[in-house]
Motif scaffolding. Structure first.
Motif, short mmCIF file in Angstrom:
data_model
loop_
_atom_site.label_atom_id
_atom_site.label_comp_id
_atom_site.label_asym_id
_atom_site.label_seq_id
_atom_site.Cartn_x
_atom_site.Cartn_y
_atom_site.Cartn_z
N LEU A 105 56.03 24.75 110.23
CA LEU A 105 57.23 24.22 110.90
C LEU A 105 57.35 22.70 110.80
O LEU A 105 58.36 22.14 111.22
N GLN A 374 54.27 29.61 102.90
CA GLN A 374 54.98 28.71 103.80
C GLN A 374 56.49 28.99 103.79
O GLN A 374 57.11 29.13 104.85
N LEU A 378 58.34 30.75 106.91
CA LEU A 378 59.34 29.93 107.60
C LEU A 378 60.61 30.74 107.89
O LEU A 378 61.23 30.60 108.94
N GLU A 382 61.89 30.98 111.54
CA GLU A 382 63.22 30.45 111.89
C GLU A 382 64.11 31.53 112.49
O GLU A 382 64.92 31.26 113.37
#
Ligand code: 13P
Ligand code: SF4
Length: 394
Positions: A105, A374, A378, A382
């Motif tokens: 993040l 990653q 994400l 999110e």
């Protein structure tokens, strides 16, 4: 009156992958007996100033929590990490999966440090990517994969979060599991019979949320055991299920039992039982209130003097609450000491070592998630952060 007064036991090694790493600190780890540790930690923090941001999970020891810029549950800490783009270093006083999430993040030029790499989570280690991919294939073979949305608890490795990201799924925490499951069911609401959820890796959080908050029938939840052929389930059971729970659990919260709930109810008049949703289903069923660590704190903070609580979560937090609220009677919901041994790996010597290394320009114990994981993780994180409502305290 404060009734949490348990002896400190020597801390054992955790059973998770973190502690299997058996990582020794290169350089000088100060001895725990060093009388200057607090002063050294203060000096290192002052020297680093705004370049460092220290996050502390509620299960951390007091000696470490004292130095946290923000304390919180895993949801709040993930949001705080994402909200500090100017901090060069994020020192995460928590466990490995939390530091990984912070790395995902934050921006690539921010560096996340976990003061002791042995601070893992035994629950997170109960779901490995090859096992999850095998379960996913079994869902395809049963003809239901297209109807399934994978949901992973924050307490999982980055590659499991990435799996959820690339397969239309989401991450959740103990403070937003209900909305995350609703979101997941909504994704497949157009299908005849509705959708299904594969919930990783904590069967208890999955079951407690699905049954008690979403009204899914207990019989519609099945448990996938990664150590048995085909998860120990038939294709028909997969087809009939609405929620497929991964057979994982927290060894700390798994200790709380119905017997002790009943015993405390019989001995403490008007006691209210307040537990974390990682507790077993029968314990949550018998409790008065259930919620994340942040919810537990907010509930006690808001209670009138004289309230009586039996709290089922990690002991560092319960002891801290008891000390902060001497006007209430706070009892631990287990007869024995029940720390999370891996959370406790982050102690003052490791914190001082990590911070002084940063002052010297050396980044130790950096947590770095590979680029592909990653990017995919994400997506799932999110989706979680965009869920409506839950702030972690409601
Ligand atoms: P919270 O999300 O409530 O902070 O819990 C994290 C955890 O690891 C509990 O065991
Ligand atoms: Fe993992 Fe349980 Fe420790 Fe939380 S309390 S970090 S779930 S082992």
């Amino acid at each position: 009156m404060t009734t949490v007064d348990l002896p400190l036991l020597p801390l054992g090694r955790g059973t998770d992958r973190g502690s299997e790493r058996g990582v020794e600190c290169p350089g000088d780890l100060p001895p725990a007996s060093d009388p200057d540790l607090v002063a050294r930690a203060r000096a290192a923090k002052a020297a680093l100033g705004d370049r460092v941001f220290v996050l502390g999970h509620h299960y951390q020891r007091d000696e470490v929590i004292e130095f946290a810029d923000v304390t919180g549950d895993s949801f709040k800490l993930a949001r705080e990490a994402a909200a500090r783009p100017d901090a060069e270093y994020v020192v995460f006083c928590g466990v490995h999966f939390m530091a990984e999430s912070a790395d995902i993040l934050t921006s690539p030029d921010q560096q996340v440090v976990l003061p002791d790499l042995a601070a893992g989570c035994s629950m997170a280690d109960m779901a490995r990517l090859p096992q999850v991919e095998a379960a996913w294939e079994a869902l395809a073979a049963a003809g239901v994969q297209d109807a399934v949305v994978p949901v992973t608890y924050m307490n999982s490795s980055a590659d499991i979060k990435a799996f959820c990201g690339r397969n239309g799924g989401v991450v959740c925490t103990s403070s937003n599991a209900e909305v995350a499951l609703e979101w997941a069911f909504d994704q497949k609401a157009h299908l005849e019979g509705g959708g299904k959820i594969l919930f990783l890796p904590d069967q208890h959080l999955g079951r407690n949320t699905a049954v008690l908050q979403l009204g899914v029938a207990l019989e519609e939840c099945v448990v996938w055991n990664p150590h048995r052929a085909d998860g120990g389930l038939t294709a028909q059971q997969l087809r009939d299920a609405r929620v497929i729970l991964w057979k994982g659990h927290c060894s700390v919260h798994g200790r709380f039992s119905l017997d002790v709930v009943e015993e405390l109810r019989a001995t403490i008049p008007d006691v209210q039982v307040l537990v974390h949703p990682e507790c077993r289903h029968e314990v949550v069923l018998a409790a008065d209130l259930v919620g994340s660590t942040e919810f537990i704190i907010a509930t006690v903070e808001a209670a009138p003097p004289g309230s009586r609580w039996a709290i089922g979560t990690e002991l560092n937090l319960v002891q801290r609450l008891a000390r902060a609220h001497p006007e209430q009677q706070i009892t631990f919901l287990d007869k024995d000491v029940c720390y999370c041994s891996t959370m406790n790996r982050i102690d003052l010597p490791h914190f001082v070592w990590a911070m002084e290394s940063l002052v010297d320009g050396v980044v130790v114990n950096r947590i770095e998630v590979d680029d592909q994981s990653q990017a995919e993780a994400l997506v799932a994180l999110e989706r979680m952060l965009a869920l409506p409502g839950r702030t972690g305290r409601d």
